[in-house]
Each structure stands twice: as structure tokens, then as C-alpha cells.
Scaffold this motif. Sequence first.
Motif, PDB file in Angstrom:
ATOM      1  N   PHE A   1       8.976   3.652  -3.089  1.00 61.74           N
ATOM      2  CA  PHE A   1       7.866   3.105  -3.869  1.00 61.74           C
ATOM      3  C   PHE A   1       6.584   3.105  -3.041  1.00 61.74           C
ATOM      4  O   PHE A   1       5.520   3.560  -3.496  1.00 61.74           O
ATOM      5  CB  PHE A   1       8.258   1.690  -4.298  1.00 61.74           C
ATOM      6  N   ALA A   2       6.674   2.630  -1.804  1.00 60.82           N
ATOM      7  CA  ALA A   2       5.491   2.544  -0.939  1.00 60.82           C
ATOM      8  C   ALA A   2       4.951   3.932  -0.591  1.00 60.82           C
ATOM      9  O   ALA A   2       3.736   4.151  -0.573  1.00 60.82           O
ATOM     10  CB  ALA A   2       5.829   1.770   0.330  1.00 60.82           C
ATOM     11  N   VAL A   3       5.853   4.885  -0.309  1.00 58.15           N
ATOM     12  CA  VAL A   3       5.412   6.243   0.004  1.00 58.15           C
ATOM     13  C   VAL A   3       4.742   6.872  -1.223  1.00 58.15           C
ATOM     14  O   VAL A   3       3.706   7.548  -1.106  1.00 58.15           O
ATOM     15  CB  VAL A   3       6.598   7.104   0.482  1.00 58.15           C
ATOM     16  N   THR A   4       5.309   6.644  -2.397  1.00 55.75           N
ATOM     17  CA  THR A   4       4.727   7.186  -3.631  1.00 55.75           C
ATOM     18  C   THR A   4       3.320   6.632  -3.855  1.00 55.75           C
ATOM     19  O   THR A   4       2.385   7.378  -4.189  1.00 55.75           O
ATOM     20  CB  THR A   4       5.620   6.845  -4.840  1.00 55.75           C
ATOM     21  N   ILE A   5       3.160   5.329  -3.669  1.00 63.31           N
ATOM     22  CA  ILE A   5       1.839   4.708  -3.819  1.00 63.31           C
ATOM     23  C   ILE A   5       0.844   5.301  -2.829  1.00 63.31           C
ATOM     24  O   ILE A   5      -0.292   5.636  -3.182  1.00 63.31           O
ATOM     25  CB  ILE A   5       1.938   3.180  -3.618  1.00 63.31           C
ATOM     26  N   THR A   6       1.270   5.448  -1.596  1.00 62.31           N
ATOM     27  CA  THR A   6       0.386   5.982  -0.556  1.00 62.31           C
ATOM     28  C   THR A   6      -0.052   7.406  -0.875  1.00 62.31           C
ATOM     29  O   THR A   6      -1.222   7.769  -0.735  1.00 62.31           O
ATOM     30  CB  THR A   6       1.088   5.936   0.811  1.00 62.31           C
ATOM     31  N   VAL A   7       0.900   8.231  -1.323  1.00 62.01           N
ATOM     32  CA  VAL A   7       0.578   9.629  -1.661  1.00 62.01           C
ATOM     33  C   VAL A   7      -0.348   9.701  -2.870  1.00 62.01           C
ATOM     34  O   VAL A   7      -1.337  10.447  -2.873  1.00 62.01           O
ATOM     35  CB  VAL A   7       1.877  10.424  -1.915  1.00 62.01           C
ATOM     36  N   GLN A   8      -0.061   8.936  -3.889  1.00 63.80           N
ATOM     37  CA  GLN A   8      -0.818   9.044  -5.141  1.00 63.80           C
ATOM     38  C   GLN A   8      -2.195   8.394  -5.079  1.00 63.80           C
ATOM     39  O   GLN A   8      -3.112   8.808  -5.786  1.00 63.80           O
ATOM     40  CB  GLN A   8      -0.004   8.438  -6.280  1.00 63.80           C
ATOM     41  N   THR A   9      -2.351   7.385  -4.231  1.00 61.33           N
ATOM     42  CA  THR A   9      -3.652   6.695  -4.129  1.00 61.33           C
ATOM     43  C   THR A   9      -4.416   7.061  -2.868  1.00 61.33           C
ATOM     44  O   THR A   9      -5.620   6.828  -2.785  1.00 61.33           O
ATOM     45  CB  THR A   9      -3.463   5.171  -4.149  1.00 61.33           C
TER      46      THR A   9
ATOM     47  N   ALA B   1      -2.854   3.807   2.344  1.00 68.04           N
ATOM     48  CA  ALA B   1      -1.632   3.334   3.008  1.00 68.04           C
ATOM     49  C   ALA B   1      -1.525   1.820   2.981  1.00 68.04           C
ATOM     50  O   ALA B   1      -0.418   1.266   2.944  1.00 68.04           O
ATOM     51  CB  ALA B   1      -1.598   3.834   4.451  1.00 68.04           C
ATOM     52  N   LEU B   2      -2.656   1.136   2.990  1.00 68.21           N
ATOM     53  CA  LEU B   2      -2.626  -0.325   2.963  1.00 68.21           C
ATOM     54  C   LEU B   2      -2.026  -0.830   1.652  1.00 68.21           C
ATOM     55  O   LEU B   2      -1.245  -1.786   1.647  1.00 68.21           O
ATOM     56  CB  LEU B   2      -4.033  -0.898   3.149  1.00 68.21           C
ATOM     57  N   LEU B   3      -2.361  -0.180   0.548  1.00 65.89           N
ATOM     58  CA  LEU B   3      -1.813  -0.598  -0.738  1.00 65.89           C
ATOM     59  C   LEU B   3      -0.297  -0.444  -0.761  1.00 65.89           C
ATOM     60  O   LEU B   3       0.428  -1.307  -1.276  1.00 65.89           O
ATOM     61  CB  LEU B   3      -2.454   0.201  -1.866  1.00 65.89           C
ATOM     62  N   GLY B   4       0.192   0.650  -0.182  1.00 65.17           N
ATOM     63  CA  GLY B   4       1.642   0.832  -0.092  1.00 65.17           C
ATOM     64  C   GLY B   4       2.301  -0.258   0.719  1.00 65.17           C
ATOM     65  O   GLY B   4       3.369  -0.777   0.350  1.00 65.17           O
TER      66      GLY B   4
END
Length: 288
Positions: free
Chosen positions: A45-53, A56-59
Amino acid sequence: MSYLKPAEFVGVMIDAGESKAFMSTRDTVIRAFMAGAILALAAAFAVTITVQTGNALLGAVLFPVGFCLLYLLGFDLLTGVFTLVPLAWLDKRPGVNWRAVLRNWALVFVGNFAGAFTVAVMMAIIVTMGFSMDPNEVGQRLGEIGESRTVGYADHGASGMLTLFIRAVLCNWMVSTGVVAAMMSTSVSGKVIAMWMPIMLFFYMGFEHSIVNMFLFPSGLLLGGDFSLGDYLIWNEIPTVIGNLVGGLAFVGLTLYATHARTANPRPRPSTGPATRSEGPAENAART
């Protein structure tokens, strides 16, 4: 959001360690499997968020959702039992010996790995459409993480190994702080808030967590990362497990136990004699 004082929650820590030492093999493995799987999903989930946005902080801010869920469901991570179970032996709980401690650690390791690897296979299927196409952006990122955090350390030799070990120590210092912090409160909201902060810190700082890595690196190998199984074991998983053990036990378990469960005798207070009143100018004048 009731708060337990340190002496109280350290007692909870020791009781938890004793309970885990005597848990059946079946229950230990099931709980460890689910903990590894849920944490792996949180990492994906965190890696997906980081890649899509691209943030890295949001992830990192959202990653702790997995840790909070597995803790509230009563599942066990290797990083947590590294800290809790030895305290029951140290406190001389009946029947808790080093064989029981090592048995618990081994079973939790196996269960965590099985759970994390299961999710790694599932995610590999998702990001390659059932292995029918090249990995998508998330899959490519997973392969890059595995390479940079194995071969990347190996390129620096002993200095890389030292850096890996220290990152693992710092990781479980924070993760075990999160485990303990959840015991400070008797409410769900209090537990979640207390857990969230140290878990977010470790993830954003790129510290090395042995169970998260049980997902990231097998994923990288399944998705064509440019590193080998030997690289993963020697230049990440084994040193990370050792560092996690040192970080959790030395900086969280033993320190809290030493100062709150086995508090040293306080220093004696200085004795004070009867109070004396100094004479003022009027008393001095009366004497002359």
C-alpha cells in the motif's frame, strides 16, 4: 484515553511475553502468518502511494494502518516478540527458559515469512497481470528497492554492512516502542495514536525491518530485480534480523524493565537538623 504509568505497562509487557512463550504451536504460527501478511499488504500500500503520488512522506504516514490492524487483532511480529518474550525469562516466570524463548522466535519467524511471501506472490500476480506482461510501475519500484538495499550495501563492503545493521537496530527501537506504546492506553484510539508515531518514523527514515523485507525482497526477485537470493539473505535479511533483535531488546525491553520493573533503590536524602533562625539587626542591637 486512559493512560497506564510505566510501572504498570511494563508489567503488561512481561505478562504478554510469558503468554507468548507458552502459546501453542498452531496459534503461534497462525498469528505470525497473519501478522506477516497484513504488514506486507501495508508495505505494498505504501509503495503504491509513493509511486502514484511521488510523495514518500504520504506513504509513510499511511503505512502504520497495517501495524495498528495486526496489533489490535492480536497477531505477532518477530520484532515484537524479540522484545517481549525474553522479559518473562528475565523476570523468572515459572517454566520460561531460553528454549521456550527460542522456540517462540523460530515459529514466529516461519509464520511471518510465510505470510509475507504469500502476499509477495499475490502482488506479483497483480502487477504483472498473472505474469503475462512486464511489471507495472509499482512492480518496477519493488524490484528497484530490492536491488538498492542488497547490492547497494554490498558495494560498500564492511561499511555497507555496518550501515545495514545500524538501520535495523534503529528500526526495531522504533517498532518495539510502538508495541509498548500501545500498552500505555486502554482505549483503541489511544493505542492507535501511540503506535502510529514511531511506525511512521521508521518507515519514512528507510530503516530495515525484517518482516517488511520478507515481502519487499521476494517481490523483487519474483519481478526481475537485479539481485540474488544470496544477496537478499547475506546483505539484508540475516543482518536485519540480528539488528532488530539488538534494537528491540537492548533499547526498549531491557531499558524499560531495568528502570521500571527492577527500579534501583533511591539515593538517601540528606538529613536536615532543626531549623535555626538567623538574628536580625534588632536582636544584635539589643545585645549591645
